[in-house]
Design a protein around this motif. Structure first.
Motif, PDB file in Angstrom:
ATOM      1  N   UNK A 135      -6.963   2.696  -8.732  1.00  0.00           N
ATOM      2  CA  UNK A 135      -6.476   2.747  -7.349  1.00  0.00           C
ATOM      3  C   UNK A 135      -6.108   1.369  -6.803  1.00  0.00           C
ATOM      4  N   UNK A 136      -6.970   0.373  -7.044  1.00  0.00           N
ATOM      5  CA  UNK A 136      -6.670  -0.980  -6.552  1.00  0.00           C
ATOM      6  C   UNK A 136      -5.396  -1.526  -7.199  1.00  0.00           C
ATOM      7  N   UNK A 137      -5.221  -1.199  -8.471  1.00  0.00           N
ATOM      8  CA  UNK A 137      -4.007  -1.638  -9.176  1.00  0.00           C
ATOM      9  C   UNK A 137      -2.767  -1.008  -8.531  1.00  0.00           C
ATOM     10  N   UNK A 138      -2.887   0.270  -8.160  1.00  0.00           N
ATOM     11  CA  UNK A 138      -1.760   0.921  -7.483  1.00  0.00           C
ATOM     12  C   UNK A 138      -1.474   0.247  -6.141  1.00  0.00           C
ATOM     13  N   UNK A 139      -2.542  -0.086  -5.409  1.00  0.00           N
ATOM     14  CA  UNK A 139      -2.333  -0.714  -4.099  1.00  0.00           C
ATOM     15  C   UNK A 139      -1.572  -2.026  -4.226  1.00  0.00           C
ATOM     16  N   UNK A 140      -2.021  -2.866  -5.145  1.00  0.00           N
ATOM     17  CA  UNK A 140      -1.371  -4.175  -5.248  1.00  0.00           C
ATOM     18  C   UNK A 140       0.044  -4.036  -5.827  1.00  0.00           C
ATOM     19  N   UNK A 141       0.269  -2.984  -6.594  1.00  0.00           N
ATOM     20  CA  UNK A 141       1.629  -2.739  -7.114  1.00  0.00           C
ATOM     21  C   UNK A 141       2.586  -2.414  -5.971  1.00  0.00           C
ATOM     22  N   UNK A 142       2.074  -1.768  -4.925  1.00  0.00           N
ATOM     23  CA  UNK A 142       2.933  -1.454  -3.778  1.00  0.00           C
ATOM     24  C   UNK A 142       3.271  -2.716  -2.990  1.00  0.00           C
ATOM     25  N   UNK A 143       2.335  -3.660  -3.005  1.00  0.00           N
ATOM     26  CA  UNK A 143       2.624  -4.964  -2.394  1.00  0.00           C
ATOM     27  C   UNK A 143       3.698  -5.674  -3.232  1.00  0.00           C
ATOM     28  N   UNK A 144       3.555  -5.586  -4.540  1.00  0.00           N
ATOM     29  CA  UNK A 144       4.541  -6.184  -5.455  1.00  0.00           C
ATOM     30  C   UNK A 144       5.927  -5.595  -5.212  1.00  0.00           C
ATOM     31  N   UNK A 145       5.957  -4.315  -4.869  1.00  0.00           N
ATOM     32  CA  UNK A 145       7.228  -3.645  -4.604  1.00  0.00           C
ATOM     33  C   UNK A 145       8.022  -4.353  -3.519  1.00  0.00           C
ATOM     34  N   UNK A 146       7.316  -4.838  -2.508  1.00  0.00           N
ATOM     35  CA  UNK A 146       7.996  -5.515  -1.395  1.00  0.00           C
ATOM     36  C   UNK A 146       8.620  -6.832  -1.837  1.00  0.00           C
ATOM     37  N   UNK A 147       8.194  -7.305  -3.004  1.00  0.00           N
ATOM     38  CA  UNK A 147       8.742  -8.557  -3.525  1.00  0.00           C
ATOM     39  C   UNK A 147       9.586  -8.307  -4.770  1.00  0.00           C
ATOM     40  N   UNK A 148       9.990  -7.054  -4.938  1.00  0.00           N
ATOM     41  CA  UNK A 148      10.813  -6.684  -6.096  1.00  0.00           C
ATOM     42  C   UNK A 148      10.127  -6.984  -7.421  1.00  0.00           C
ATOM     43  N   UNK A 149       8.815  -6.909  -7.430  1.00  0.00           N
ATOM     44  CA  UNK A 149       8.084  -7.219  -8.664  1.00  0.00           C
ATOM     45  C   UNK A 149       7.277  -6.030  -9.183  1.00  0.00           C
ATOM     46  N   UNK A 150       7.534  -4.840  -8.643  1.00  0.00           N
ATOM     47  CA  UNK A 150       6.712  -3.705  -9.071  1.00  0.00           C
ATOM     48  C   UNK A 150       6.965  -3.331 -10.534  1.00  0.00           C
ATOM     49  N   UNK A 151       8.198  -3.465 -10.980  1.00  0.00           N
ATOM     50  CA  UNK A 151       8.506  -3.137 -12.382  1.00  0.00           C
ATOM     51  C   UNK A 151       7.709  -4.048 -13.314  1.00  0.00           C
ATOM     52  N   UNK A 152       7.727  -5.341 -13.003  1.00  0.00           N
ATOM     53  CA  UNK A 152       6.995  -6.306 -13.838  1.00  0.00           C
ATOM     54  C   UNK A 152       5.498  -6.050 -13.809  1.00  0.00           C
ATOM     55  N   UNK A 153       4.980  -5.816 -12.603  1.00  0.00           N
ATOM     56  CA  UNK A 153       3.548  -5.575 -12.442  1.00  0.00           C
ATOM     57  C   UNK A 153       3.141  -4.305 -13.200  1.00  0.00           C
ATOM     58  N   UNK A 154       3.949  -3.266 -13.077  1.00  0.00           N
ATOM     59  CA  UNK A 154       3.652  -1.997 -13.749  1.00  0.00           C
ATOM     60  C   UNK A 154       3.565  -2.208 -15.253  1.00  0.00           C
ATOM     61  N   UNK A 155       4.529  -2.905 -15.785  1.00  0.00           N
ATOM     62  CA  UNK A 155       4.530  -3.154 -17.221  1.00  0.00           C
ATOM     63  C   UNK A 155       3.325  -3.999 -17.636  1.00  0.00           C
ATOM     64  N   UNK A 156       3.039  -5.005 -16.822  1.00  0.00           N
ATOM     65  CA  UNK A 156       1.907  -5.888 -17.143  1.00  0.00           C
ATOM     66  C   UNK A 156       0.589  -5.114 -17.112  1.00  0.00           C
ATOM     67  N   UNK A 157       0.422  -4.255 -16.107  1.00  0.00           N
ATOM     68  CA  UNK A 157      -0.818  -3.484 -15.969  1.00  0.00           C
ATOM     69  C   UNK A 157      -0.982  -2.502 -17.138  1.00  0.00           C
ATOM     70  N   UNK A 158       0.092  -1.827 -17.495  1.00  0.00           N
ATOM     71  CA  UNK A 158      -0.002  -0.837 -18.571  1.00  0.00           C
ATOM     72  C   UNK A 158      -0.309  -1.508 -19.907  1.00  0.00           C
TER      73      UNK A 158
END
Lengths: 233, 233
Positions: free
Chosen positions: B99-122
């Protein structure tokens, strides 16, 4: 739901079509899910900034017809406009260039005021005999629609948003727009012309129903998903 | 073209499905017209912040099966992951809360970094035995994906973006998502599961062709439009 509407401020059926569409939209239960995007179109890019002579003479010249035939056409526009409660004034109408009006409307878009500006411009053009190519007139109309006076004048007197307007005209051409009004619904359906309000109501219902359930594309296999209970292999 | 992808960082077929989809996307001629939007999903909202005991024992408990059956399942995940060049590490995997990972990924989204974060987390979860519920681990991964360290920590240690994550999970449920990965294409088509790359290629082609020409909705009449030559009545 996304509705893109290509239209010109000086297009008699655009204002009528817009009114009919809005009539349907106002009765639509899911109105708040509908986004309307205004796209520029120019029926007569060579129209002058100042009209010289009577409207029917100008119209006749532009359309290769006689002033008498133009007057007949005007009467039919007036009649159609009445069906949506609009009083078109083809005695005082100024058949002038709408490019500057389109430019400033794109500036209005950035302030969420394009809908208001569009309505104000069309009303001014068809029912108040206003010249949309005249700077002071345009500025006044912009202010009435809620835009800043100084900012409006700056945009109108510059050539700002020329590229935006041209890009939208070009985009319309590529999407197959051959006349206006032209509605593109959810990037998928094209509706040409000032259709009746009932038709627009049906179209909105159709789009809504379509959006409620996802379709599938043939060829998928049904394995390799995970849910609360585990992953299917 | 819009692709919405519901997935969980701790979902074995999500990472595999994402890779296959990306394989198709990278070969797609009109890749630059495709927008991928990441949507949160939680396979196990009750997963702990720290895993106690072996992965197969934990998995067995969570799925009402035996540790031996869990190990067999792990082997199949590892095998599937190999088909897309990923080395899943089910010896060191930390089956913890995302859940915390999802939350911070949504913050990353605002900086156009959600794709990178998602890949890094997985990648961290499945191939590096990282605990995505651990604050310091998450912060490090965020920084590696390009996010600011202090900002990441602030988001992770707060409860920011809880509503966003829950809204996306809820949105998925309403759209009919019953398992992940789940792709929604142009708000219209649903694709469930880690389909083969070839299938995703066909789907992208299908969407592209569909977008090239507008369909019409029956019932329109063909009058009341204006073009360069005049208005049809």
């Amino acid at each position: 739901m996304k509705i893109e509407l290509w239209s010109d401020f000086g297009c008699p059926f655009c204002y009528i079509g817009k009114k009919r569409f809005e009539g349907a939209l106002n009765k639509f239960a899911h109105k708040d899910t509908v986004e309307v995007i205004y796209k520029a179109y120019q029926l007569n890019p060579n129209a002058p900034k100042v009209m010289v002579g009577a409207p029917n003479v100008n119209f006749a010249k532009g359309h290769g017809t006689t002033p008498e035939a133009a007057t007949k056409k005007f009467e039919m526009f007036v009649e159609q406009a009445q069906t949506v409660g609009l009083k078109y004034d083809y005695v005082n109408i100024q058949l002038t260039n709408t490019f500057d009006a389109h430019r400033v409307a794109k500036w209005a878009n950035e302030q969420d005021l394009e809908a208001k500006v569009t309505d104000r411009f069309m009303s001014a053009y068809f029912t108040e005999g206003k010249n949309l190519a005249d700077v002071d007139t345009l500025v006044s109309l912009c202010v009435e629609a809620g835009l800043d006076e100084k900012g409006s004048r700056e945009v109108i007197e510059s050539n700002q948003y020329t590229d935006t307007v041209n890009a939208q005209i070009d985009e319309g051409r590529k999407a197959g727009v051959q006349g206006v009004p032209f509605f593109v619904l959810n990037n998928k359906y094209g509706v040409s012309g000032a259709q009746q309000e009932e038709y627009f109501s049906q179209v909105l219902d159709h789009l809504w129903k379509e959006a409620q359930e996802l379709e599938s594309i043939a060829g998928a296999d049904d394995s390799h998903t995970c849910n609360d209970e585990g992953c299917s292999l």
